[in-house]
Design a protein around this motif. Structure first.
Motif, PDB file in Angstrom:
ATOM      1  N   PHE A   1      20.938  -0.571 -17.786  1.00 16.44           N
ATOM      2  CA  PHE A   1      19.893  -0.660 -16.757  1.00 16.44           C
ATOM      3  C   PHE A   1      20.180  -1.717 -15.701  1.00 16.44           C
ATOM      4  O   PHE A   1      19.682  -1.648 -14.599  1.00 16.44           O
ATOM      5  CB  PHE A   1      18.526  -0.898 -17.404  1.00 16.44           C
ATOM      6  N   TRP A   2      21.001  -2.704 -16.038  1.00 15.81           N
ATOM      7  CA  TRP A   2      21.236  -3.753 -15.035  1.00 15.81           C
ATOM      8  C   TRP A   2      22.061  -3.243 -13.866  1.00 15.81           C
ATOM      9  O   TRP A   2      22.090  -3.863 -12.803  1.00 15.81           O
ATOM     10  CB  TRP A   2      21.877  -4.993 -15.659  1.00 15.81           C
ATOM     11  N   LEU A   3      22.715  -2.095 -14.064  1.00 14.49           N
ATOM     12  CA  LEU A   3      23.501  -1.550 -12.956  1.00 14.49           C
ATOM     13  C   LEU A   3      22.635  -0.737 -11.988  1.00 14.49           C
ATOM     14  O   LEU A   3      23.059  -0.476 -10.865  1.00 14.49           O
ATOM     15  CB  LEU A   3      24.629  -0.675 -13.505  1.00 14.49           C
ATOM     16  N   SER A   4      21.441  -0.363 -12.440  1.00 12.53           N
ATOM     17  CA  SER A   4      20.620   0.510 -11.587  1.00 12.53           C
ATOM     18  C   SER A   4      20.205  -0.127 -10.249  1.00 12.53           C
ATOM     19  O   SER A   4      20.130   0.581  -9.257  1.00 12.53           O
ATOM     20  CB  SER A   4      19.399   1.006 -12.354  1.00 12.53           C
ATOM     21  N   PRO A   5      19.939  -1.432 -10.166  1.00 14.45           N
ATOM     22  CA  PRO A   5      19.555  -1.986  -8.855  1.00 14.45           C
ATOM     23  C   PRO A   5      20.621  -1.782  -7.772  1.00 14.45           C
ATOM     24  O   PRO A   5      20.301  -1.837  -6.583  1.00 14.45           O
ATOM     25  CB  PRO A   5      19.362  -3.477  -9.135  1.00 14.45           C
ATOM     26  N   TYR A   6      21.853  -1.553  -8.190  1.00 12.62           N
ATOM     27  CA  TYR A   6      22.911  -1.415  -7.177  1.00 12.62           C
ATOM     28  C   TYR A   6      22.783  -0.119  -6.395  1.00 12.62           C
ATOM     29  O   TYR A   6      23.414   0.039  -5.368  1.00 12.62           O
ATOM     30  CB  TYR A   6      24.297  -1.531  -7.825  1.00 12.62           C
ATOM     31  N   ARG A   7      21.957   0.788  -6.911  1.00 16.91           N
ATOM     32  CA  ARG A   7      21.710   2.008  -6.144  1.00 16.91           C
ATOM     33  C   ARG A   7      21.013   1.676  -4.839  1.00 16.91           C
ATOM     34  O   ARG A   7      21.146   2.375  -3.853  1.00 16.91           O
ATOM     35  CB  ARG A   7      20.825   2.951  -6.948  1.00 16.91           C
ATOM     36  N   GLU A   8      20.263   0.594  -4.856  1.00 17.64           N
ATOM     37  CA  GLU A   8      19.453   0.256  -3.678  1.00 17.64           C
ATOM     38  C   GLU A   8      20.250  -0.527  -2.644  1.00 17.64           C
ATOM     39  O   GLU A   8      19.840  -0.640  -1.511  1.00 17.64           O
ATOM     40  CB  GLU A   8      18.254  -0.604  -4.105  1.00 17.64           C
ATOM     41  N   SER A   9      21.365  -1.091  -3.064  1.00 23.80           N
ATOM     42  CA  SER A   9      22.079  -1.957  -2.121  1.00 23.80           C
ATOM     43  C   SER A   9      23.251  -1.208  -1.506  1.00 23.80           C
ATOM     44  O   SER A   9      23.602  -0.117  -1.927  1.00 23.80           O
ATOM     45  CB  SER A   9      22.568  -3.200  -2.846  1.00 23.80           C
ATOM     46  N   SER A  10      23.848  -1.835  -0.529  1.00 17.94           N
ATOM     47  CA  SER A  10      24.947  -1.200   0.181  1.00 17.94           C
ATOM     48  C   SER A  10      26.155  -1.082  -0.754  1.00 17.94           C
ATOM     49  O   SER A  10      26.425  -1.944  -1.568  1.00 17.94           O
ATOM     50  CB  SER A  10      25.295  -2.053   1.390  1.00 17.94           C
ATOM     51  N   LYS A  11      26.894  -0.006  -0.614  1.00 20.64           N
ATOM     52  CA  LYS A  11      27.851   0.359  -1.654  1.00 20.64           C
ATOM     53  C   LYS A  11      29.116  -0.499  -1.712  1.00 20.64           C
ATOM     54  O   LYS A  11      29.700  -0.656  -2.766  1.00 20.64           O
ATOM     55  CB  LYS A  11      28.267   1.824  -1.495  1.00 20.64           C
ATOM     56  N   ILE A  12      29.536  -1.038  -0.583  1.00 26.41           N
ATOM     57  CA  ILE A  12      30.788  -1.787  -0.579  1.00 26.41           C
ATOM     58  C   ILE A  12      30.707  -3.012  -1.483  1.00 26.41           C
ATOM     59  O   ILE A  12      31.696  -3.500  -2.000  1.00 26.41           O
ATOM     60  CB  ILE A  12      31.167  -2.202   0.863  1.00 26.41           C
ATOM     61  N   PHE A  13      29.485  -3.469  -1.700  1.00 26.89           N
ATOM     62  CA  PHE A  13      29.333  -4.695  -2.488  1.00 26.89           C
ATOM     63  C   PHE A  13      29.269  -4.395  -3.982  1.00 26.89           C
ATOM     64  O   PHE A  13      28.899  -5.225  -4.769  1.00 26.89           O
ATOM     65  CB  PHE A  13      28.099  -5.456  -2.010  1.00 26.89           C
ATOM     66  N   HIS A  14      29.611  -3.168  -4.336  1.00 29.36           N
ATOM     67  CA  HIS A  14      29.577  -2.771  -5.740  1.00 29.36           C
ATOM     68  C   HIS A  14      30.770  -3.276  -6.527  1.00 29.36           C
ATOM     69  O   HIS A  14      30.738  -3.253  -7.742  1.00 29.36           O
ATOM     70  CB  HIS A  14      29.548  -1.238  -5.859  1.00 29.36           C
ATOM     71  N   TRP A  15      31.813  -3.646  -5.820  1.00 33.55           N
ATOM     72  CA  TRP A  15      33.065  -3.952  -6.517  1.00 33.55           C
ATOM     73  C   TRP A  15      32.876  -4.999  -7.611  1.00 33.55           C
ATOM     74  O   TRP A  15      33.284  -4.779  -8.749  1.00 33.55           O
ATOM     75  CB  TRP A  15      34.120  -4.418  -5.503  1.00 33.55           C
ATOM     76  N   THR A  16      32.231  -6.091  -7.267  1.00 32.32           N
ATOM     77  CA  THR A  16      32.083  -7.175  -8.252  1.00 32.32           C
ATOM     78  C   THR A  16      31.278  -6.736  -9.481  1.00 32.32           C
ATOM     79  O   THR A  16      31.759  -6.874 -10.601  1.00 32.32           O
ATOM     80  CB  THR A  16      31.433  -8.412  -7.601  1.00 32.32           C
ATOM     81  N   PRO A  17      30.082  -6.188  -9.300  1.00 36.35           N
ATOM     82  CA  PRO A  17      29.315  -5.848 -10.511  1.00 36.35           C
ATOM     83  C   PRO A  17      29.772  -4.573 -11.212  1.00 36.35           C
ATOM     84  O   PRO A  17      29.757  -4.520 -12.439  1.00 36.35           O
ATOM     85  CB  PRO A  17      27.888  -5.693  -9.993  1.00 36.35           C
ATOM     86  N   THR A  18      30.126  -3.557 -10.456  1.00 40.68           N
ATOM     87  CA  THR A  18      30.373  -2.267 -11.122  1.00 40.68           C
ATOM     88  C   THR A  18      31.839  -2.028 -11.479  1.00 40.68           C
ATOM     89  O   THR A  18      32.129  -1.167 -12.298  1.00 40.68           O
ATOM     90  CB  THR A  18      29.883  -1.089 -10.253  1.00 40.68           C
ATOM     91  N   ILE A  19      32.731  -2.741 -10.887  1.00 34.11           N
ATOM     92  CA  ILE A  19      34.154  -2.550 -11.212  1.00 34.11           C
ATOM     93  C   ILE A  19      34.703  -3.784 -11.934  1.00 34.11           C
ATOM     94  O   ILE A  19      35.254  -3.684 -13.032  1.00 34.11           O
ATOM     95  CB  ILE A  19      34.988  -2.273  -9.934  1.00 34.11           C
TER      96      ILE A  19
END
Lengths: 554, 490
Positions: free
Chosen positions: A226-244
């Motif tokens: 569930f902690w990854l779900s907030p990243y749906r709301e934010s801009s995608k380029i900034f996903h690298w740190t949390p999701t990768i």
């Protein structure tokens, strides 16, 4: 000489992203994407050069809390880093090609640069304390990134969700590390992992559980996804740190633990647990239609648990390859829009086949026959079910992103509704509400009710008691003393009257009587007529006296 | 007298000198009175630092004069590494609080008395850490209490301050009485009031008496540490006290309880005698840690939130001491220092928020991050630090405390509970920060100007916190040395 050169080079490599971030913040106000891309190209080139140098350890470059800090460069770490930075580079490139895209601000640049530094240090760290610190830093960066890019109303909630959850994972990791330390006497990763093999079984079980839980949280595996779900709301380029990056660090930890897991008695439990969760999650996926993001999350969890099972069952090479492909797979599922356009079921199926088949191919000589047969069945099962799940997710429309459409005719829908929805989704929410209510209740009951009001009541009771004591005892004493005093006075009076006054009066009376009597007698004597007849008595006495004289003389 | 003895004497005489000047200069303006206080505290800090080379060279830093000759009670002061850590912490906190008071409205009236009492408060703490004679220790211990009670009583906020000052006095004095009973008992049993001599002869106290003495010492000092359920005086006293006094109470005075535990039961009777109490200390620590954090989570008054956080943080310290491991005790000592810095910072932030918004209820405050960004950065660093975020200060001490817990011979489940319980600290810290500094702005004001007098010390403490966190080498070295001074090289 060469060692020193490498060490200095490594230090420059690690410090460079921060310096670059600071420079960009100060110098350039525009879009930093192109500069970051050039930097990443240089970084990748340097990493390749370092990779050719083979594996080596640097000297202690600092000490923290008495623990020596040093870097340990391994080919595995280099592979991870090259893959991660390639993904970042591709993300930046695709981001730049987007027609409508959010600007990468100076804050974003600095966060990405900090992430790069933390990533380099975490993978090169030869010491668990440093790696733990960096994991915490990356967790904070992930939370800041989502908080920074969320709407004002959601910013704090998203930040807290991510930060607290990742912190929980860190605490699992910390507990395990500190539990090993008394045996290893060091935070050197190799020494700690070696020491873990010799730790008493009952403790080893808990330590490994802590590590696995940390991996699950960091990698965003169910039910911690569930902690990854907030990243749906934010801009995608900034996903690298949390999701990768963050999941990659979790998997890297799993990879390092793999030899320990395989020699421990937890091996069978981890295989069984991992396999069970793979099948269980697949059933959940199959039993329902859900939005794409949720579906992606479940598929990644399935693959993650597969990796956990593999860490206990497979060869290190197969696990490494599986993890590396899994990271690519994870990236391919991200919502970076240009990539989403080229995302086709056939491509996904290719990824899945590669993902599941890689482990199969590499473990051909590793496993006994009976395990191999089971593995083939499980891999086939996973591949087919993942594909089906993926096909289902494709059916889900964009507007139904969050909607869940149940299929009541399915057997597993009951499990889905009761376990996934009631136990976890609603259960977590209800638990949070209940916990909050419990805290408020605790505060009202104990702190306010017992302690605060209790003290007031106690004070009042003491005050009343003191008043009562004053009224009844202290005043009683006074009254008692009064009574006793009065009684004594009265007694004194009585005694005085009886013995002092009475005696005196009596004496006075006696005296008076005596005087009166004397007076009376005097008076009587004075007033009485003289009796001459009595004059004969002295005459007679005188005669007798003369007679005696004569007789004597005679 | 040698130079180091003069310096040691100066540490206690300088505040007295300041008090005398301030009492003679009754009509001094606030700035002038504060300047005298700051100069005195600054000088004390300097003198304390100048004594470090002597300690490093292994010289004995102390002196003694006969006080009550017939009873062999002396006016003896002595500084060792343990005393140095607590002394420097206390002086720095008082110094920071005095500088902060310049931007604060508290103490505007009767300033000379206000700063005199602040100096006496500081002197009480300095004397407590330096006293070599147990009765002198108690005199300073009570001076600390009397000065703080007067400060709350006269300059405190709200109508309830007399009642709260009384409550604070009675509670802490009860603890002090337990300590006094122990000190007298020690004196009667051993015939000496000198701590140095007591170290050698305390073991002569019969075993059963030792158990009673250790119990009374622990309860007495735990009152000062505000360990659950002996914490009842703390939230109210912190809330009512003027902000500089709150800072000193929370950041420095609480640590005196820790000092007492280390100096008396631990040092005098040794680890072996503490063994039966260890698990209870650990449990009390865990309960205090979690209970304080939960109360901070439920509380709405922002000053009380930070006050409850002290209850929680003291729990960590007690747990570290209870582990009886080298790492745990070192972690506990380091936590005292880091907690002092963080707590000073957080109360400074609270003071700024209250002075700007004139509100204390957390649900009436919000979104200040966009209006007071420097304060919000300081607060963010403060809450990250108190949550144990590396490498900000408290992480270092928590790491050592947890590590000590796992190294101890007691069940690892206790340490696990402490580690996982620390998540509550993060939750209340985030709630504190999020509700005050994020979200929509409230209350609406024409200006959110923060007085520089408040902002500068807050920024300085933040900077100090970061530096101390990144460079814990000096503190770690002092702490290792202090263990030697407690256990005599054991």
């Amino acid at each position: 000489m060469m060692d020193n050169f490498l060490q200095i080079g490594l230090m420059i490599l690690v410090v460079a992203p921060i310096s670059l971030g600071v420079m960009m913040i100060v110098a350039w106000k525009g879009d930093h994407s192109i500069w970051l891309q050039w930097y990443l190209v240089i970084l990748l080139s340097v990493l390749c050069i370092i990779g050719f140098q083979g594996e080596f350890e640097t000297q202690e470059f600092a000490s923290f809390l008495g623990e020596p800090l040093f870097f340990s460069v391994s080919s595995t770490a280099i592979r991870f880093l090259i893959l991660l930075f390639c993904i970042l580079l591709i993300s930046l490139f695709l981001h730049q090609k987007m027609t409508v895209r959010p600007l990468i601000s100076r804050v974003d640049t600095s966060l990405i640069c900090l992430s790069i530094t933390a990533c380099l240090m975490a993978f090169f760290s030869g010491q668990f304390m440093l790696r733990y610190i960096l994991l915490e830093m990356i967790g904070l960066l992930s939370a800041v990134m989502v908080g920074n890019r969320s709407t004002v109303s959601r910013s704090f909630t998203n930040f807290s969700t991510v930060f607290i959850t990742l912190r929980l994972g860190d605490l699992f990791l910390l507990s395990s590390l500190l539990a090993i330390q008394p045996y290893s006497k060091s935070f050197n990763i190799s020494l700690m992992l070696n020491a873990l093999m010799d730790i008493p079984l009952h403790l080893q079980r808990w330590i490994l559980l802590g590590f696995v839980l940390a991996v699950m949280v960091k990698s965003g595996l169910w039910p911690f996804s569930f902690w990854l779900s907030p990243y749906r709301e934010s801009s995608k380029i900034f996903h690298w740190t949390p999701t990768i990056l963050m999941p990659a660090l979790g998997y890297y930890l799993l990879y390092r633990l793999s030899p320990v897991i395989q020699t421990s008695r937890m091996m069978s439990l981890i295989i069984a647990g991992g396999s069970f969760l793979v099948i269980f999650l697949l059933m959940l996926i199959y039993s329902s239609r859900m939005g794409k993001t949720r579906m992606d999350s479940r598929i990644l969890s399935v693959s993650g648990f597969f990796a956990i099972a593999l860490s206990a069952l497979g060869s290190p090479q197969s696990l490494l390859l599986y993890i590396l492909v899994l990271i690519v797979f994870r990236f391919s599922l991200s919502d970076l829009n240009p990539l989403a356009m080229i995302k086709k079921p056939i491509l996904t199926l290719g990824f899945l086949t590669l993902l599941n088949g890689s482990a199969l191919l590499l473990n051909f000589d590793f496993w006994p026959t009976y395990l191999f047969a089971g593995w083939v069945a499980l891999t086939g099962f996973v591949a087919v079910w993942q594909w089906r799940a993926w096909a289902q997710s494709e059916l889900a429309s964009a507007s139904a992103e969050m909607d869940l459409v149940y299929q009541p005719q399915r057997v597993f829908s009951w499990i889905y509704q009761n376990v996934e929805i009631r136990l976890f989704a609603e259960g977590t929410r209800n638990f949070a509400k209940a916990a909050h209510a419990a805290v408020i209740g605790l505060y009202s009951l104990i702190e306010v009710g017992i302690f605060h009001h209790g003290i007031s009541r106690f004070t009042t009771a003491v005050s009343r008691s003191v008043k009562w004591v004053y009224t009844h005892i202290e005043s009683g004493f006074d009254q008692g003393l009064d009574i006793a005093g009065n009684w004594l006075v009265r007694m004194s009076e009585i005694f005085l009257f009886r013995y002092e006054d009475g005696g005196q009066t009596k004496a006075r009376g006696l005296m008076k009587n005596a005087l009166t009597w004397i007076n009376r007698k005097d008076y009587e004597a004075e007033t009485r007529p003289l009796r001459l007849d009595l004059a004969w008595i002295p005459i007679l006495l005188a005669v007798i006296l003369f007679m005696f004289v004569f007789l004597e003389m005679g | 007298m040698k130079a180091n003895q003069l310096l040691l004497a100066a540490v206690t005489i300088t505040p007295l000198l300041g008090v005398v000047i301030l009492l003679l200069w009754k009509n001094a303006k606030k700035k002038a009175a504060a300047a005298i206080g700051i100069v005195c505290e600054g000088a004390c800090f300097l003198f304390a630092i100048l004594l470090i080379p002597s300690l490093q060279q292994g010289q004995s830093v102390g002196f003694s004069f006969p006080w009550i000759s017939s009873l062999q009670i002396n006016f003896s002061l002595k500084m060792d590494w343990l005393a140095l850590i607590f002394l420097v912490t206390e002086i720095l906190v008082t110094l920071a609080a005095m500088v902060y008071s310049l931007g604060d409205t508290d103490g505007d009236i009767n300033s000379s008395y206000y700063y005199s009492l602040l100096l006496l408060f500081s002197l009480g703490m300095s004397g407590t850490t330096l006293a070599e004679d147990v009765f002198l220790f108690y005199v300073y211990w009570e001076l600390m209490l009397v000065a703080s009670v007067l400060l709350i009583l006269v300059w405190g906020h709200g109508d309830r301050r007399p009642a709260i000052a009384l409550k604070y006095f009675i509670f802490t004095h009860l603890g002090s009485l337990l300590v006094l009973i122990c000190l007298i008992s020690l004196y009667v049993n051993t015939g000496t009031a000198s701590m140095t001599t007591l170290l050698q002869v305390a073991h002569l106290v019969p075993g059963e008496s030792q158990v009673i003495l250790i119990s009374l010492f622990l309860v007495g000092f735990c009152v000062k540490m505000a360990i659950f359920p002996l914490h009842l005086w703390l939230p109210d006293a912190h809330t009512v006290a003027p902000m500089p006094v709150t800072i000193i109470l929370a950041a420095a005075m609480l640590s005196m309880g820790t000092y007492g535990i280390l100096r008396f039961p631990f040092a005098l009777f040794g680890i072996a005698s503490i063994q039966p109490f260890a698990i209870w200390l650990m449990i009390a620590g865990i309960v205090s840690e979690i209970y304080g954090a939960l109360m901070a989570l439920a509380e709405k008054d922002i000053k009380r939130i930070i006050a409850y956080s002290s209850v929680s943080q003291m729990g960590y310290i007690l747990f570290g001491l209870g582990s009886l491991s080298e790492q745990g005790i070192m972690g506990g000592i380091m936590h005292v220092v880091y907690h002092a810095i963080v707590k000073a910072l957080l109360f400074m932030v609270v003071g700024i928020v209250i002075s700007v918004t004139e509100e204390r209820q957390i649900d009436r405050i919000g979104g200040l991050g966009s209006r007071m960004w420097i304060t919000s950065v300081c607060a963010a660093i403060g809450i990250l630090s108190i949550s144990g975020m590396p490498p900000l200060g408290i992480f270092n001490s928590e790491w050592m405390i947890f590590s000590g817990g796992f190294q101890s011979e007691y069940p690892a489940a206790l340490t696990l509970a402490t580690v996982l319980g620390s998540i509550f600290t993060l939750v209340y810290a985030l709630r504190f920060f999020g509700l005050i500094f994020l979200g929509p702005v409230k209350p609406l004001r024409h200006t959110y100007q923060v007085p520089m007098g408040l902002l500068i010390p807050t920024g300085a403490v933040t900077l100090f916190l970061i530096v101390e966190g990144f460079l814990p080498g000096a503190l770690l070295s002092w702490t290792i040395q202090s263990l030697t001074s407690i256990f005599g090289g054991a």
